[in-house]
Write a protein that holds these residues in place. Sequence first.
Motif, PDB file in Angstrom:
ATOM      1  N   GLU A 157       0.816  -1.206   0.000  1.00 27.66           N
ATOM      2  CA  GLU A 157       0.000   0.000   0.000  1.00 27.66           C
ATOM      3  C   GLU A 157       0.853   1.262   0.000  1.00 27.66           C
ATOM      4  O   GLU A 157       1.938   1.279   0.573  1.00 27.66           O
ATOM      5  CB  GLU A 157      -0.890   0.029   1.241  1.00 27.66           C
ATOM      6  CG  GLU A 157      -1.899  -1.080   1.313  1.00 27.66           C
ATOM      7  CD  GLU A 157      -2.735  -0.988   2.575  1.00 27.66           C
ATOM      8  OE1 GLU A 157      -2.230  -0.490   3.610  1.00 27.66           O
ATOM      9  OE2 GLU A 157      -3.898  -1.410   2.524  1.00 27.66           O
TER      10      GLU A 157
ATOM     11  N   ASP B  89       0.168   5.842   0.039  1.00 28.33           N
ATOM     12  CA  ASP B  89      -0.825   6.843   0.430  1.00 28.33           C
ATOM     13  C   ASP B  89      -1.602   7.443  -0.741  1.00 28.33           C
ATOM     14  O   ASP B  89      -2.799   7.680  -0.631  1.00 28.33           O
ATOM     15  CB  ASP B  89      -0.165   7.973   1.219  1.00 28.33           C
ATOM     16  CG  ASP B  89       0.303   7.508   2.587  1.00 28.33           C
ATOM     17  OD1 ASP B  89      -0.351   6.634   3.178  1.00 28.33           O
ATOM     18  OD2 ASP B  89       1.332   8.030   3.066  1.00 28.33           O
ATOM     19  N   THR B  90      -0.914   7.715  -1.850  1.00 27.37           N
ATOM     20  CA  THR B  90      -1.570   8.426  -2.948  1.00 27.37           C
ATOM     21  C   THR B  90      -1.267   7.773  -4.298  1.00 27.37           C
ATOM     22  O   THR B  90      -0.315   6.994  -4.425  1.00 27.37           O
ATOM     23  CB  THR B  90      -1.094   9.891  -3.017  1.00 27.37           C
ATOM     24  OG1 THR B  90       0.303   9.907  -3.375  1.00 27.37           O
ATOM     25  CG2 THR B  90      -1.295  10.621  -1.702  1.00 27.37           C
TER      26      THR B  90
ATOM     27  N   ASP C  16       2.202   8.635  -5.297  1.00 31.12           N
ATOM     28  CA  ASP C  16       3.211   7.769  -4.686  1.00 31.12           C
ATOM     29  C   ASP C  16       3.334   6.468  -5.483  1.00 31.12           C
ATOM     30  O   ASP C  16       4.442   5.986  -5.730  1.00 31.12           O
ATOM     31  CB  ASP C  16       2.850   7.434  -3.237  1.00 31.12           C
ATOM     32  CG  ASP C  16       2.969   8.624  -2.301  1.00 31.12           C
ATOM     33  OD1 ASP C  16       3.621   9.623  -2.669  1.00 31.12           O
ATOM     34  OD2 ASP C  16       2.388   8.549  -1.196  1.00 31.12           O
TER      35      ASP C  16
ATOM     36  N   ARG D 286      -3.878   3.239   0.159  1.00 33.65           N
ATOM     37  CA  ARG D 286      -4.297   3.059   1.543  1.00 33.65           C
ATOM     38  C   ARG D 286      -5.582   3.850   1.756  1.00 33.65           C
ATOM     39  O   ARG D 286      -5.738   4.950   1.250  1.00 33.65           O
ATOM     40  CB  ARG D 286      -3.187   3.578   2.456  1.00 33.65           C
ATOM     41  CG  ARG D 286      -3.394   3.285   3.899  1.00 33.65           C
ATOM     42  CD  ARG D 286      -2.184   3.722   4.726  1.00 33.65           C
ATOM     43  NE  ARG D 286      -1.038   2.880   4.412  1.00 33.65           N
ATOM     44  CZ  ARG D 286       0.175   3.352   4.098  1.00 33.65           C
ATOM     45  NH1 ARG D 286       0.396   4.628   4.033  1.00 33.65           N
ATOM     46  NH2 ARG D 286       1.165   2.536   3.844  1.00 33.65           N
TER      47      ARG D 286
END
Length: 105
Positions: free
Chosen positions: A63, A65-66, A69, A93
């Motif tokens: 996972e 965050d964005t 990313d 995530r």
Amino acid sequence: FETGSDAAIRSRGGPDLIKDDPDRDIADDVLEETINDRLEDADIDTSSFEVQIDEGVVTLEGEVDTAEDRRRVGLTVQRVAGVRSVHNRLTLRAADAGLPSDWDE
């Protein structure tokens, strides 16, 4: 262009970068170390995903965050010499994943 007899990397199990001498293949463990170094140099936190390598084919699982990313990790890995392809299976995530379970009480 001539290849010297004193090649810096002598291993098997990875892609043949020059396509002329299987003794000059890059081993997956060497490739993994290089990838991890590049991710660290790019200030990418790798604690939430795994990097798996099989004969130069990289699979990213875990996972981030964005979406940015996810894209950044994939591009960083793709740019490493010896990487044949990247299977980017990173997921985003959940936005509330970091909240305590009693946050709304």
